[in-house]
Write a protein that holds these residues in place. Structure first.
Motif, PDB file in Angstrom:
ATOM      1  N   MET A 179       0.665  -1.280   0.070  1.00  0.00           N
ATOM      2  CA  MET A 179       0.051   0.044   0.019  1.00  0.00           C
ATOM      3  C   MET A 179       0.819   1.305   0.130  1.00  0.00           C
ATOM      4  O   MET A 179       0.630   2.341  -0.742  1.00  0.00           O
ATOM      5  CB  MET A 179      -0.970  -0.107   1.241  1.00  0.00           C
ATOM      6  N   ILE A 180       2.021   1.342   0.742  1.00  0.00           N
ATOM      7  CA  ILE A 180       2.937   2.416   0.699  1.00  0.00           C
ATOM      8  C   ILE A 180       3.517   2.585  -0.503  1.00  0.00           C
ATOM      9  O   ILE A 180       3.551   3.721  -1.179  1.00  0.00           O
ATOM     10  CB  ILE A 180       4.041   2.170   1.749  1.00  0.00           C
ATOM     11  N   GLY A 181       3.788   1.640  -1.351  1.00  0.00           N
ATOM     12  CA  GLY A 181       4.487   1.467  -2.476  1.00  0.00           C
ATOM     13  C   GLY A 181       3.383   2.148  -3.642  1.00  0.00           C
ATOM     14  O   GLY A 181       3.879   2.835  -4.298  1.00  0.00           O
ATOM     15  N   ALA A 182       2.288   1.775  -3.444  1.00  0.00           N
ATOM     16  CA  ALA A 182       1.273   2.291  -4.328  1.00  0.00           C
ATOM     17  C   ALA A 182       0.970   3.704  -4.199  1.00  0.00           C
ATOM     18  O   ALA A 182       0.706   4.395  -5.125  1.00  0.00           O
ATOM     19  CB  ALA A 182       0.004   1.405  -4.114  1.00  0.00           C
ATOM     20  N   ALA A 183       0.991   3.981  -3.014  1.00  0.00           N
ATOM     21  CA  ALA A 183       0.765   5.429  -2.773  1.00  0.00           C
ATOM     22  C   ALA A 183       2.069   6.390  -3.368  1.00  0.00           C
ATOM     23  O   ALA A 183       1.812   7.509  -3.763  1.00  0.00           O
ATOM     24  CB  ALA A 183       0.610   5.676  -1.322  1.00  0.00           C
ATOM     25  N   ARG A 184       3.274   5.807  -2.794  1.00  0.00           N
ATOM     26  CA  ARG A 184       4.317   6.554  -3.583  1.00  0.00           C
ATOM     27  C   ARG A 184       4.534   6.527  -5.160  1.00  0.00           C
ATOM     28  O   ARG A 184       5.099   7.592  -5.695  1.00  0.00           O
ATOM     29  CB  ARG A 184       5.617   5.808  -3.105  1.00  0.00           C
ATOM     30  N   GLY A 185       3.854   5.623  -5.796  1.00  0.00           N
ATOM     31  CA  GLY A 185       3.901   5.441  -7.171  1.00  0.00           C
ATOM     32  C   GLY A 185       2.680   6.232  -7.662  1.00  0.00           C
ATOM     33  O   GLY A 185       2.519   5.923  -8.860  1.00  0.00           O
ATOM     34  N   GLY A 186       1.960   6.736  -7.014  1.00  0.00           N
ATOM     35  CA  GLY A 186       0.726   7.600  -7.597  1.00  0.00           C
ATOM     36  C   GLY A 186      -0.429   6.930  -7.955  1.00  0.00           C
ATOM     37  O   GLY A 186      -1.395   7.441  -8.562  1.00  0.00           O
ATOM     38  N   LEU A 187      -0.316   5.566  -7.391  1.00  0.00           N
ATOM     39  CA  LEU A 187      -1.857   4.613  -7.768  1.00  0.00           C
ATOM     40  C   LEU A 187      -3.049   5.158  -6.712  1.00  0.00           C
ATOM     41  O   LEU A 187      -4.165   5.103  -7.217  1.00  0.00           O
ATOM     42  CB  LEU A 187      -1.369   3.133  -7.733  1.00  0.00           C
ATOM     43  N   VAL A 188      -2.453   5.057  -5.254  1.00  0.00           N
ATOM     44  CA  VAL A 188      -3.478   5.663  -4.639  1.00  0.00           C
ATOM     45  C   VAL A 188      -3.103   6.947  -3.792  1.00  0.00           C
ATOM     46  O   VAL A 188      -1.894   7.182  -3.758  1.00  0.00           O
ATOM     47  CB  VAL A 188      -3.784   4.472  -3.384  1.00  0.00           C
ATOM     48  N   ARG A 189      -4.047   7.117  -3.102  1.00  0.00           N
ATOM     49  CA  ARG A 189      -3.749   8.594  -2.115  1.00  0.00           C
ATOM     50  C   ARG A 189      -2.977   8.189  -0.889  1.00  0.00           C
ATOM     51  O   ARG A 189      -2.921   7.034  -0.474  1.00  0.00           O
ATOM     52  CB  ARG A 189      -4.974   9.471  -1.481  1.00  0.00           C
ATOM     53  N   TRP A 190      -2.135   9.056  -0.191  1.00  0.00           N
ATOM     54  CA  TRP A 190      -1.537   8.718   1.122  1.00  0.00           C
ATOM     55  C   TRP A 190      -2.162   8.347   2.020  1.00  0.00           C
ATOM     56  O   TRP A 190      -1.678   7.285   2.685  1.00  0.00           O
ATOM     57  CB  TRP A 190      -0.667  10.043   1.372  1.00  0.00           C
ATOM     58  N   TRP A 191      -3.528   8.385   2.197  1.00  0.00           N
ATOM     59  CA  TRP A 191      -4.339   8.013   3.312  1.00  0.00           C
ATOM     60  C   TRP A 191      -4.562   6.516   3.077  1.00  0.00           C
ATOM     61  O   TRP A 191      -5.218   5.835   4.035  1.00  0.00           O
ATOM     62  CB  TRP A 191      -5.640   8.839   3.647  1.00  0.00           C
ATOM     63  N   VAL A 192      -4.412   6.107   1.855  1.00  0.00           N
ATOM     64  CA  VAL A 192      -4.881   4.542   1.885  1.00  0.00           C
ATOM     65  C   VAL A 192      -3.981   3.760   2.760  1.00  0.00           C
ATOM     66  O   VAL A 192      -4.406   2.680   3.472  1.00  0.00           O
ATOM     67  CB  VAL A 192      -4.926   4.120   0.464  1.00  0.00           C
ATOM     68  N   VAL A 247     -12.612  -4.885   8.834  1.00  0.00           N
ATOM     69  CA  VAL A 247     -13.296  -3.929   7.768  1.00  0.00           C
ATOM     70  C   VAL A 247     -12.237  -2.818   7.186  1.00  0.00           C
ATOM     71  O   VAL A 247     -12.267  -2.467   6.250  1.00  0.00           O
ATOM     72  CB  VAL A 247     -14.421  -3.285   8.542  1.00  0.00           C
ATOM     73  N   LEU A 248     -11.340  -2.450   8.102  1.00  0.00           N
ATOM     74  CA  LEU A 248     -10.299  -1.338   7.458  1.00  0.00           C
ATOM     75  C   LEU A 248      -9.412  -1.986   6.557  1.00  0.00           C
ATOM     76  O   LEU A 248      -9.135  -1.500   5.382  1.00  0.00           O
ATOM     77  CB  LEU A 248      -9.750  -0.850   8.862  1.00  0.00           C
ATOM     78  N   PRO A 249      -8.551  -3.099   6.643  1.00  0.00           N
ATOM     79  CA  PRO A 249      -7.746  -3.548   5.711  1.00  0.00           C
ATOM     80  C   PRO A 249      -8.888  -3.927   4.484  1.00  0.00           C
ATOM     81  O   PRO A 249      -8.260  -3.526   3.476  1.00  0.00           O
ATOM     82  CB  PRO A 249      -7.403  -4.985   6.435  1.00  0.00           C
ATOM     83  N   ALA A 250     -10.002  -4.434   4.585  1.00  0.00           N
ATOM     84  CA  ALA A 250     -11.022  -4.392   3.430  1.00  0.00           C
ATOM     85  C   ALA A 250     -11.154  -3.307   2.726  1.00  0.00           C
ATOM     86  O   ALA A 250     -11.161  -2.984   1.516  1.00  0.00           O
ATOM     87  CB  ALA A 250     -12.153  -5.173   3.927  1.00  0.00           C
ATOM     88  N   VAL A 251     -11.450  -2.131   3.440  1.00  0.00           N
ATOM     89  CA  VAL A 251     -11.452  -0.926   2.825  1.00  0.00           C
ATOM     90  C   VAL A 251     -10.410  -0.492   1.836  1.00  0.00           C
ATOM     91  O   VAL A 251     -10.432   0.221   0.843  1.00  0.00           O
ATOM     92  CB  VAL A 251     -11.901   0.061   3.951  1.00  0.00           C
ATOM     93  N   ALA A 252      -9.250  -0.609   2.510  1.00  0.00           N
ATOM     94  CA  ALA A 252      -8.003  -0.411   1.794  1.00  0.00           C
ATOM     95  C   ALA A 252      -7.777  -1.235   0.613  1.00  0.00           C
ATOM     96  O   ALA A 252      -7.383  -0.464  -0.516  1.00  0.00           O
ATOM     97  CB  ALA A 252      -6.621  -0.467   2.472  1.00  0.00           C
ATOM     98  N   ASP A 253      -8.188  -2.613   0.677  1.00  0.00           N
ATOM     99  CA  ASP A 253      -8.143  -3.222  -0.597  1.00  0.00           C
ATOM    100  C   ASP A 253      -9.061  -2.812  -1.657  1.00  0.00           C
ATOM    101  O   ASP A 253      -8.832  -2.734  -2.797  1.00  0.00           O
ATOM    102  CB  ASP A 253      -8.600  -4.654  -0.134  1.00  0.00           C
ATOM    103  N   VAL A 254     -10.287  -2.347  -1.328  1.00  0.00           N
ATOM    104  CA  VAL A 254     -11.387  -1.669  -2.052  1.00  0.00           C
ATOM    105  C   VAL A 254     -10.928  -0.586  -2.750  1.00  0.00           C
ATOM    106  O   VAL A 254     -10.787  -0.361  -4.037  1.00  0.00           O
ATOM    107  CB  VAL A 254     -12.796  -1.529  -1.442  1.00  0.00           C
ATOM    108  N   LEU A 255     -10.176   0.258  -1.995  1.00  0.00           N
ATOM    109  CA  LEU A 255      -9.802   1.475  -2.913  1.00  0.00           C
ATOM    110  C   LEU A 255      -8.443   1.316  -3.712  1.00  0.00           C
ATOM    111  O   LEU A 255      -8.278   1.956  -4.653  1.00  0.00           O
ATOM    112  CB  LEU A 255      -8.995   2.730  -1.508  1.00  0.00           C
ATOM    113  N   LEU A 256      -7.690   0.187  -3.333  1.00  0.00           N
ATOM    114  CA  LEU A 256      -6.622  -0.172  -4.123  1.00  0.00           C
ATOM    115  C   LEU A 256      -7.087  -0.841  -5.289  1.00  0.00           C
ATOM    116  O   LEU A 256      -6.805  -0.598  -6.426  1.00  0.00           O
ATOM    117  CB  LEU A 256      -5.657  -1.051  -3.309  1.00  0.00           C
TER     118      LEU A 256
END
Length: 245
Positions: free
Chosen positions: A163-176, A204-213
């Motif tokens: 998730m951190i890598g995805a945020a750094r690469g611009g795929l998701v926002r920092w809060w994901v 729920v929270l890990p699932a929300v992060a998966d959904v956002l990704l």
């Protein structure tokens, strides 16, 4: 106006994008299955050996379904992790690579967990309880269990790094990744001895992060991350693949 004729995206890019769509769909499924599976575990399934055997004997269908859901969740996470890995080309590439490989390692440990659950279920149904408790305690104390348990935690850490890598690469926002990290920590701390809706709530929270990704992958139409393909390079190549906002 420019008279330059823009050509369609390459077949390789089209294949990559198609795979990313399937990966996004698998992440959505993983989110649903993880929460549902947590809710299915019968009361006592995370207790002592005697409590586990009692839970398995009293609710064999729920026990089997929950164990299968756990394994299926990790299997569904793998395509998403590999899609993020293939998307990142510059920023976040190292974290994305480590995270994806760690998720794969965690997934490789799940057949062990599923087999262990099946073993407990068979004992609960066909062995007398004192003997079954002795066998489960004896098997559970063996050192060969440790590497598989370590791999599960490696997989959880991998999810956070991904998730951190995805945020750094611009795929998701920092809060994901923040949602994912908080969710994994809370799940690890709070999930013991919780069952039904309470257990599902810790996922729920890990699932929300998966959904956002997953949504980010489904909406993304870049062949690679933006750091690897600046707009000027895309125009020069004649790549008409639209860039997601």
């Amino acid at each position: 106006m420019s008279n330059t004729q823009l050509l369609p995206a390459s077949p390789e890019a089209t294949v990559s994008l198609t795979r990313r769509k399937w990966a996004g769909a698998s992440l959505l499924a993983a989110a649903v299955v993880s929460v549902a599976g947590a809710a299915l575990w019968p009361t006592g399934s995370d207790g002592t050996s005697a409590q586990e055997l009692q839970a398995a004997a009293a609710h064999p269908a729920a026990w089997s379904a929950a164990s299968t859901a756990d394994a299926l969740t990790w299997a569904l996470l793998v395509p998403g992790a590999l899609a993020v890995f293939s998307y990142l080309r510059n920023r976040g590439r190292v974290l994305g690579t480590i995270g994806a490989m760690a998720v794969v390692a965690g997934a490789l440990a799940t057949p062990f967990g599923t087999g262990g659950s099946a073993f407990v279920l068979v004992l609960a149904q066909h062995a007398d309880r004192p003997t079954a408790v002795t066998v489960v305690d004896s098997v559970g104390s063996q050192p060969f269990f440790l590497p598989f348990l370590v791999l599960i935690y490696v997989g959880l850490i991998g999810l956070m790094l991904l998730m951190i890598g995805a945020a750094r690469g611009g795929l998701v926002r920092w809060w994901v990744p923040v949602i994912a990290i908080v969710g994994v920590i809370l799940n690890t701390v709070l999930n013991n001895d919780l069952y039904g809706a309470a257990a599902a709530a810790t996922f729920v929270l890990p699932a929300v992060a998966d959904v956002l990704l997953a949504i980010a992958l489904l909406r993304s139409t870049r062949a690679v991350s933006p750091a690897a393909a600046p707009s000027s390079d895309r125009a020069r190549r004649g790549d008409r693949t639209p860039v997601a906002a």
